[in-house]
Design an enzyme around this catalytic site. Sequence first.
Site, PDB file in Angstrom:
ATOM      1  NE  ARG A   1      12.114   5.560   6.955  1.00 20.64           N
ATOM      2  CZ  ARG A   1      12.468   3.809   7.479  1.00 20.64           C
ATOM      3  NH1 ARG A   1      13.413   3.375   7.375  1.00 20.64           N
ATOM      4  NH2 ARG A   1      10.892   3.413   7.668  1.00 20.64           N
TER       5      ARG A   1
ATOM      6  CB  ALA B   1       1.255   5.744   3.569  1.00 24.78           C
ATOM      7  NE  ARG B   2       1.688   0.504   7.864  1.00 18.37           N
ATOM      8  CZ  ARG B   2       2.789   0.191   7.509  1.00 18.37           C
ATOM      9  NH1 ARG B   2       2.425   0.425   5.150  1.00 18.37           N
ATOM     10  NH2 ARG B   2       3.473   0.344   7.506  1.00 18.37           N
TER      11      ARG B   2
ATOM     12  CG  ASP C   1       6.975  15.526   9.379  1.00 19.52           C
ATOM     13  OD1 ASP C   1       6.757  15.794  10.073  1.00 19.52           O
ATOM     14  OD2 ASP C   1       7.383  14.610   8.417  1.00 19.52           O
TER      15      ASP C   1
ATOM     16  CG  ASP D   1      -0.639  -0.775  -2.667  1.00 11.56           C
ATOM     17  OD1 ASP D   1      -0.860  -1.644  -4.083  1.00 11.56           O
ATOM     18  OD2 ASP D   1       0.566  -1.027  -2.374  1.00 11.56           O
TER      19      ASP D   1
ATOM     20  CD  GLU E   1      -4.471  -3.922   2.849  1.00 13.41           C
ATOM     21  OE1 GLU E   1      -3.363  -4.023   3.680  1.00 13.41           O
ATOM     22  OE2 GLU E   1      -4.606  -2.137   2.045  1.00 13.41           O
TER      23      GLU E   1
ATOM     24  CG  HIS F   1      -0.201  -3.716   1.031  1.00 19.15           C
ATOM     25  ND1 HIS F   1      -0.800  -3.586   2.383  1.00 19.15           N
ATOM     26  CD2 HIS F   1       0.707  -3.231   0.739  1.00 19.15           C
ATOM     27  CE1 HIS F   1      -0.462  -2.877   3.225  1.00 19.15           C
ATOM     28  NE2 HIS F   1       1.247  -2.815   2.386  1.00 19.15           N
ATOM     29  CG  LEU F   2       0.501  -5.377  -6.115  1.00 15.40           C
ATOM     30  CD1 LEU F   2       0.508  -4.851  -6.935  1.00 15.40           C
ATOM     31  CD2 LEU F   2       1.012  -6.728  -5.627  1.00 15.40           C
ATOM     32  N   GLY F   3       3.624  -2.006  -2.999  1.00 14.16           N
ATOM     33  CA  GLY F   3       4.315  -1.412  -2.345  1.00 14.16           C
ATOM     34  C   GLY F   3       5.479  -1.601  -2.609  1.00 14.16           C
TER      35      GLY F   3
END
Length: 531
Positions: free
Chosen positions: A152, A232-233, A172, A257, A262, A280-282
């Site tokens: 998505r 993402a991760r 993918d 990010d 973390e 990590h502001l996504g």
Amino acid sequence: MAKPVVLIAEELSPATLAALGPNFEVRNCNGADRTELLTALGKGVDAVLIRSATKMDAEAIAAAKGLKVIARAGVGLDNVEIPAATAAGVMVVNAPTSNIVSAAEFAIGLLLASARFISPAHSALQNGKWARSKYTGAEVFEKTLGVVGFGRIGQLVAARMQAFGMEVVAYDPYLQPARAAQLNVKLVELDELLRVSDFISIHLPKTKETANLIGVEALKKVKPTVRIINAARGGVLDEAALYQALKDGKVAAAGLDVFATEPCTDSPLFTLDNVVATPHLGASTDEAQERAGIAVAISVRKALSGELVPDAVNVKGGAIDQAVRPALPLVEKLAQVATALANDVISSIDVEVRGEISNLDVSVLATSALKGALIAMGSEDVTYVNAPALAAERSLTSAVATDPESPDHRNLVSVRAACADGTQVFVSGTLMGIKQTQKIVAIDKLDLDLKPTNYLLFLRYTDRPGVVGVVGNALGKLQINIADMQVGRTQEGGQALMALTVDSVIPKETIDVIAKETGAALVRFVSLVSE
């Protein structure tokens, strides 16, 4: 009659309370204050709404007698002890689609910032330096963007960057080329994406398969002018390898990010001018937070009124017939096995229901099959509410057929995974006895009698002596216990399927050894344990 009590443990928007409605007694507490939280829970609540600061662990869940729902107004559930909630019969819900726009926009922000060195140029000005010539950047117009993971968020990033005049390629392994073509995106292998991309944006979940996917070897294949974005991760991008590539001029810049560990405040990456890094502001926008709050408020309202809550992450229930409910987790597991055994990307995952429950509404089993297939494909945070949308993005369909005749079992459910190359995999299962014990009873018409436990190993091979010994010896060397073993075959010397349940994870190296020494056409380890 007393109203159900909803405890709001963190600040939520007025829209969240409006979505909850008037038919509840609302209480408030500071969930970050442990003593205050436990005291409030101990006074009897039916539901608790939290964000990230409130920790609903086993102690908190035990303190909340009568608690029915924990609702996390966000995507992550790191602060909720899901096994403890499940054991206590407490439903856990979140808002899995609330932040996708925010996350996509933030990735784009990092991409543009890394292209034009916005962060170091700003810092230079703050330090009294007019370093105009030092920070010459690059346009994105007519450049190639490689999207690693085309779910998505990846698709939203692609669509927005196409408007900037970028050509987009995507990697993918579980997406059908037809879906990519609809979005005017070329689907490529990872090596080609690394080779042709001017910008790379990562949008994959962190799994055993994707850990450090972009690492030392991958970074040897990129252009020296490439800019890499990860919003993402953490852990998908090898941070040590990236640092060295940036230092050596093998990568031009990066926008980060997320990090493997973390909170992260001392990475060597933060010392580099060509790195834009954020904490990590996504998902950190007012709009995403409000969408999350509204979504979980609606889920709480449904749960406490006895309706189906499709986005429950640990409970499948609600407005589903009691006789059908045990089939949901069974179908999910059958779909995971069928997807894992498939030789190609699957295009459909259909369900056939035979026996007594075929006369009931079993349409929800199509969603259960989609959920299982998506989990096997590596999708993250799949729930009953987002599985159909996630599947649609992959052009993956599911349907349910029924037949009251079931000669051998009171109820029989079969999952058929159809692949893009025309091959199919059939996995059938049933629920046995008063305890409704789950059993896999056939794979591709070969009879079995196997419990779908946490760890399964499957082999397809030509029937011959010695194969069982090879497998047993390989697992025995690692002290991996075999709990059960079943072998089905077409005839003596014909095609055979071996299925084992084991007590622990089998390393990939051992699977490779088994494949080599048995000559099996397929050796597949399947974990039914959620990541």
